[in-house]
Motif scaffolding. Structure first.
Motif, short mmCIF file in Angstrom:
data_model
loop_
_atom_site.label_atom_id
_atom_site.label_comp_id
_atom_site.label_asym_id
_atom_site.label_seq_id
_atom_site.Cartn_x
_atom_site.Cartn_y
_atom_site.Cartn_z
N SER A 2 34.52 23.11 99.77
CA SER A 2 33.49 23.64 98.89
C SER A 2 34.10 24.44 97.74
N ARG A 3 33.58 24.19 96.54
CA ARG A 3 33.95 24.97 95.35
C ARG A 3 32.65 25.31 94.64
N ARG A 4 31.89 26.25 95.23
CA ARG A 4 30.56 26.56 94.74
C ARG A 4 30.54 27.97 94.15
N VAL A 5 29.96 28.08 92.98
CA VAL A 5 29.89 29.36 92.27
C VAL A 5 28.44 29.70 91.96
N LEU A 6 28.04 30.91 92.33
CA LEU A 6 26.74 31.44 91.94
C LEU A 6 26.88 32.10 90.58
N VAL A 7 26.05 31.71 89.63
CA VAL A 7 26.08 32.29 88.28
C VAL A 7 24.80 33.09 88.07
N LEU A 8 24.93 34.42 88.11
CA LEU A 8 23.79 35.31 87.88
C LEU A 8 23.88 35.87 86.47
N GLU A 9 23.04 35.36 85.59
CA GLU A 9 23.01 35.76 84.18
C GLU A 9 21.60 35.54 83.67
N ASP A 10 20.98 36.61 83.13
CA ASP A 10 19.57 36.48 82.72
C ASP A 10 19.41 35.82 81.36
N VAL A 19 27.86 27.59 82.97
CA VAL A 19 27.65 26.48 83.91
C VAL A 19 28.33 25.21 83.41
N ILE A 20 28.18 24.90 82.13
CA ILE A 20 28.80 23.70 81.57
C ILE A 20 30.32 23.73 81.75
N ASN A 21 30.91 24.88 81.45
CA ASN A 21 32.37 24.99 81.54
C ASN A 21 32.87 24.98 82.98
N LEU A 22 32.10 25.56 83.90
CA LEU A 22 32.51 25.53 85.30
C LEU A 22 32.40 24.12 85.87
N LYS A 23 31.38 23.40 85.46
CA LYS A 23 31.23 22.01 85.92
C LYS A 23 32.38 21.15 85.40
N ARG A 24 32.78 21.40 84.17
CA ARG A 24 33.94 20.68 83.61
C ARG A 24 35.21 20.96 84.40
N ALA A 25 35.29 22.17 84.96
CA ALA A 25 36.47 22.56 85.75
C ALA A 25 36.37 22.11 87.21
N GLY A 26 35.29 21.40 87.55
CA GLY A 26 35.18 20.84 88.90
C GLY A 26 34.39 21.68 89.88
N TYR A 27 33.67 22.69 89.38
CA TYR A 27 32.89 23.55 90.27
C TYR A 27 31.45 23.08 90.36
N GLU A 28 30.84 23.30 91.51
CA GLU A 28 29.40 23.14 91.66
C GLU A 28 28.78 24.50 91.41
N THR A 29 27.75 24.55 90.58
CA THR A 29 27.15 25.84 90.22
C THR A 29 25.74 25.97 90.77
N ILE A 30 25.39 27.21 91.11
CA ILE A 30 24.04 27.55 91.54
C ILE A 30 23.60 28.70 90.63
N GLU A 31 22.46 28.57 89.99
CA GLU A 31 22.06 29.51 88.95
C GLU A 31 21.00 30.50 89.43
N ALA A 32 21.05 31.69 88.83
CA ALA A 32 20.03 32.71 89.08
C ALA A 32 19.86 33.54 87.81
N GLY A 33 18.60 33.97 87.56
CA GLY A 33 18.31 34.76 86.37
C GLY A 33 17.96 36.21 86.66
N THR A 34 17.73 36.51 87.96
CA THR A 34 17.43 37.89 88.37
C THR A 34 18.25 38.22 89.62
N GLY A 35 18.37 39.51 89.89
CA GLY A 35 19.10 39.94 91.08
C GLY A 35 18.50 39.40 92.36
N GLN A 36 17.18 39.45 92.47
CA GLN A 36 16.52 38.96 93.67
C GLN A 36 16.72 37.47 93.84
N GLU A 37 16.65 36.74 92.74
CA GLU A 37 16.88 35.29 92.81
C GLU A 37 18.30 35.00 93.30
N ALA A 38 19.26 35.80 92.84
CA ALA A 38 20.64 35.60 93.27
C ALA A 38 20.79 35.83 94.77
N LEU A 39 20.17 36.90 95.28
CA LEU A 39 20.25 37.18 96.72
C LEU A 39 19.57 36.08 97.53
#
Length: 230
Positions: A2-10, A19-39
């Motif tokens: 697994s190479r999964r990254v949570l990206v918390l940025e509103d 996200v675009i750059n992490l995907k180019r580097a081979g990472y799977e990304t999971i996005e969140a826009g709020t603190g609660q969404e990230a948790l």
């Protein structure tokens, strides 16, 4: 593996850029826009290797999210993403349990290198070689399951903290420079500053020393670095 990254940025445009750059580097990304969404995302995706947390959020701040993640997850890598340049904000982030920080604006190469280094520490890179145990009274370090015990009680360490302890214990009595610690723990390609070593040492002392203000296990070698033991 697994190479999964949570990206918390509103801010959507910044999050998309990351996200675009992490995907180019081979990472799977999971996005969140709020603190609660990230948790919530972390609860749904326990195999996330690294969490990238923006400090300024609409519902809380990244420091609080970091504290809450660390309360239940000691192994995930955490990087604070901040536009704040004050030194205290960086230290606050690290003391709440973050492993690293990146200050905006940043280059995609820099961010990816930081995440690569943390991924190696948290099981998203090469496997750790099993070498056994290191005993230094009252500590027992187990390099197979990457744990530290003090007087038979488990000390809860992040993967970065564990790596520092292992390096120092493997070189007990020998002064190790900040640069050496940085290279071994964060990787030779690490872009960051030496002060991250000092902040992690400070955090470690709180966890393992009988008196953190008068340490007996992790000793400072003034103007140079640190060593384990007298």
């Amino acid at each position: 593996m697994s190479r999964r990254v949570l990206v918390l940025e509103d801010e959507t445009n910044i999050r998309s850029f990351i996200v675009i750059n992490l995907k180019r580097a081979g990472y799977e990304t999971i996005e969140a826009g709020t603190g609660q969404e990230a948790l919530d995302q972390l609860r749904r995706n326990p195999d996330i290797n690294v969490a990238l947390l923006d400090v300024m959020l609409p519902d809380t701040d990244g420091f609080e999210v970091c504290r809450r993640i660390r309360a239940s997850n000691k192994t995930i890598g955490i990087i604070m993403l901040t536009a704040l340049t004050q030194e205290m904000d960086k230290v606050t982030g690290l003391m709440t349990g973050a492993d690293d920080y990146v200050t905006k604006p940043f280059s995609p190469a820099e961010l990816t290198a930081r995440i690569d280094a943390l991924c190696r520490r948290t099981g998203g890179g090469e496997p750790t070689v099993d070498t056994g145990e290191i005993y230094y009274s009252p500590f027992l370090l187990n390099t197979r399951n990457r744990t530290l015990e003090k007087n038979g009680q488990r000390v809860k360490l992040t993967q970065v903290e564990y790596s520092i302890v292992q390096f120092l214990m493997e070189n007990a009595g020998k002064a190790m420079s900040r640069e050496e610690i940085l290279d071994v723990v964060w990787g030779k390609e690490y872009f960051g500053e030496l002060k991250i070593v000092d902040v992690n040492i400070r955090r470690l002392r709180i966890k393992i020393e009988d008196d953190p203000t008068n340490p007996t296990y992790i000793n400072t070698v003034w103007g140079y670095g640190y060593k384990w033991g007298a």
